[in-house]
Design an enzyme around this catalytic site. Structure first.
Site, PDB file in Angstrom:
ATOM      1  CG  ASN A   6      75.819  84.095  93.479  1.00 44.26           C
ATOM      2  OD1 ASN A   6      76.062  83.717  92.335  1.00 44.26           O
ATOM      3  ND2 ASN A   6      76.642  84.879  94.176  1.00 44.26           N
ATOM      4  CD1 TRP A   7      73.295  77.622  92.161  1.00 39.16           C
ATOM      5  CD2 TRP A   7      73.210  77.149  89.968  1.00 39.16           C
ATOM      6  NE1 TRP A   7      72.220  76.803  91.954  1.00 39.16           N
ATOM      7  CE2 TRP A   7      72.141  76.494  90.621  1.00 39.16           C
ATOM      8  CE3 TRP A   7      73.352  77.003  88.592  1.00 39.16           C
ATOM      9  CZ2 TRP A   7      71.229  75.697  89.929  1.00 39.16           C
ATOM     10  CZ3 TRP A   7      72.443  76.212  87.900  1.00 39.16           C
ATOM     11  CH2 TRP A   7      71.391  75.567  88.564  1.00 39.16           C
ATOM     12  CE  LYS A   8      79.269  82.904  96.127  1.00 41.56           C
ATOM     13  NZ  LYS A   8      80.153  83.357  97.167  1.00 41.56           N
ATOM     14  CG  HIS A  92      78.918  88.880  94.736  1.00 38.78           C
ATOM     15  ND1 HIS A  92      80.123  88.506  95.293  1.00 38.78           N
ATOM     16  CD2 HIS A  92      77.976  88.114  95.333  1.00 38.78           C
ATOM     17  CE1 HIS A  92      79.905  87.545  96.183  1.00 38.78           C
ATOM     18  NE2 HIS A  92      78.615  87.290  96.228  1.00 38.78           N
ATOM     19  CD  GLU A 156      75.610  88.735  99.250  1.00 39.97           C
ATOM     20  OE1 GLU A 156      75.043  87.647  99.358  1.00 39.97           O
ATOM     21  OE2 GLU A 156      76.581  88.915  98.492  1.00 39.97           O
ATOM     22  N   GLY A 162      80.406  83.176 102.878  1.00 40.56           N
ATOM     23  CA  GLY A 162      81.134  81.905 102.853  1.00 40.56           C
ATOM     24  C   GLY A 162      81.929  81.614 104.117  1.00 40.56           C
ATOM     25  CB  SER A 193      77.138  82.330 106.384  1.00 39.69           C
ATOM     26  OG  SER A 193      78.489  82.450 105.990  1.00 39.69           O
TER      27      SER A 193
HETATM   28  C1  PEP Z   1      77.151  85.144  98.194  1.00 38.12           C
HETATM   29  O1  PEP Z   1      78.330  85.045  97.836  1.00 38.12           O
HETATM   30  O2  PEP Z   1      76.368  85.905  97.577  1.00 38.12           O
HETATM   31  C2  PEP Z   1      76.695  84.376  99.348  1.00 38.12           C
HETATM   32  C3  PEP Z   1      75.624  84.749  99.956  1.00 38.12           C
HETATM   33  O3  PEP Z   1      77.470  83.279  99.677  1.00 38.12           O
HETATM   34  P1  PEP Z   1      77.291  82.279 100.935  1.00 38.12           P
HETATM   35  O4  PEP Z   1      75.828  82.024 101.119  1.00 38.12           O
HETATM   36  O5  PEP Z   1      78.055  81.061 100.535  1.00 38.12           O
HETATM   37  O6  PEP Z   1      77.879  82.995 102.115  1.00 38.12           O
END
Ligand code: PEP
Length: 225
Positions: A6-8, A92, A156, A162, A193
């Site tokens: 997920n590049w956001k 999300h 999640e 993050g 993470s």
């Molecule tokens: C996300 O926001 O979907 C995510 C998994 O982010 P990160 O891996 O940076 O925690």
């Protein structure tokens, strides 16, 4: 295992192009099907150019719950499919919190994604304050999804996104059991993470893949080996 990046709202045009070209070089053909990149909508043309004719999959990070109409600034799921997207992220926590997306909107989006022959990747997870009642939080976020198929669900925990904090194996397993009971037809991922240092400690029976945010921004950290 399935690896969803997920590049956001990150990547430059050139950076994204280099990433996709390098991923194509690095990953062997039989493994390509298990990589999915969720790109910003402005890069869909690039995704189409780089991934058409390959086994790599890609998708969007959001879409609207209708195919067309007077909805300025929104993205049509029908057009996303035409461009080559096969997955769309929904629910999300950033969209729930920052853009006020409700459960009803998320469910409607999942329905139209499936109608357009794509797979919704639904994110569910509790905040730190909700930790003691995570089962109820997950069940309510999954209400109405038992007849959505195909479906991917990413567990999640909001506090793990993050933050560098990760749940222990037992916490993941109990969350995945709640998910599998509510939506047995789903493919279940973990996100929050994830990186090459920790992913092995997160593996457990029901887990079929990872949703990866920050570590998906460059190829070296995205390929979990
Ligand atoms: C996300 O926001 O979907 C995510 C998994 O982010 P990160 O891996 O940076 O925690």
């Amino acid at each position: 295992m399935i690896y969803v990046g997920n590049w956001k709202m990150n990547q430059s045009f050139e950076g994204a192009q280099k990433f996709l070209q390098s991923l194509k070089k690095r990953v062997s053909e039989e493994k390509q099907k298990s990589y999915i990149i969720l790109s910003p909508a402005v890069l869909f043309g690039l995704m189409k150019d780089e991934f058409s004719g390959t086994n790599f999959n890609w998708g969007g990070q959001n879409c609207f719950y209708k195919n067309e109409g007077p909805y300025t600034g929104e993205n049509s799921p029908q057009l996303m499919y035409e461009m080559g997207a096969r997955y769309v992220l929904v629910g999300h926590s950033e969209r729930r919190l920052l853009f006020g997306e409700t459960h009803e909107m998320i469910l409607e989006k999942a329905h139209i994604i499936v109608q357009n022959k794509m797979t919704p990747i639904l994110c569910v997870g509790e905040s730190l304050e909700q930790r003691s009642q995570f089962q109820n939080v997950l069940k309510s976020q999954l209400t109405g999804f038992s007849n959505i198929s195909p479906l991917m669900v990413a567990y999640e925990p909001v506090w793990a996104i993050g933050s560098g904090k990760i749940p222990n194996n037992l916490q993941i397993q109990s969350a995945l059991s709640v998910i599998k009971e509510a939506v047995p037809q789903s493919t279940v991922l973990y996100g929050g993470s994830v990186n090459s240092q920790v992913f092995r400690t997160l593996l457990c029976k029901e887990l079929e893949g990872f949703l990866i945010g920050k570590a998906s921004l460059n190829v070296d950290s995205f390929i979990l080996e």
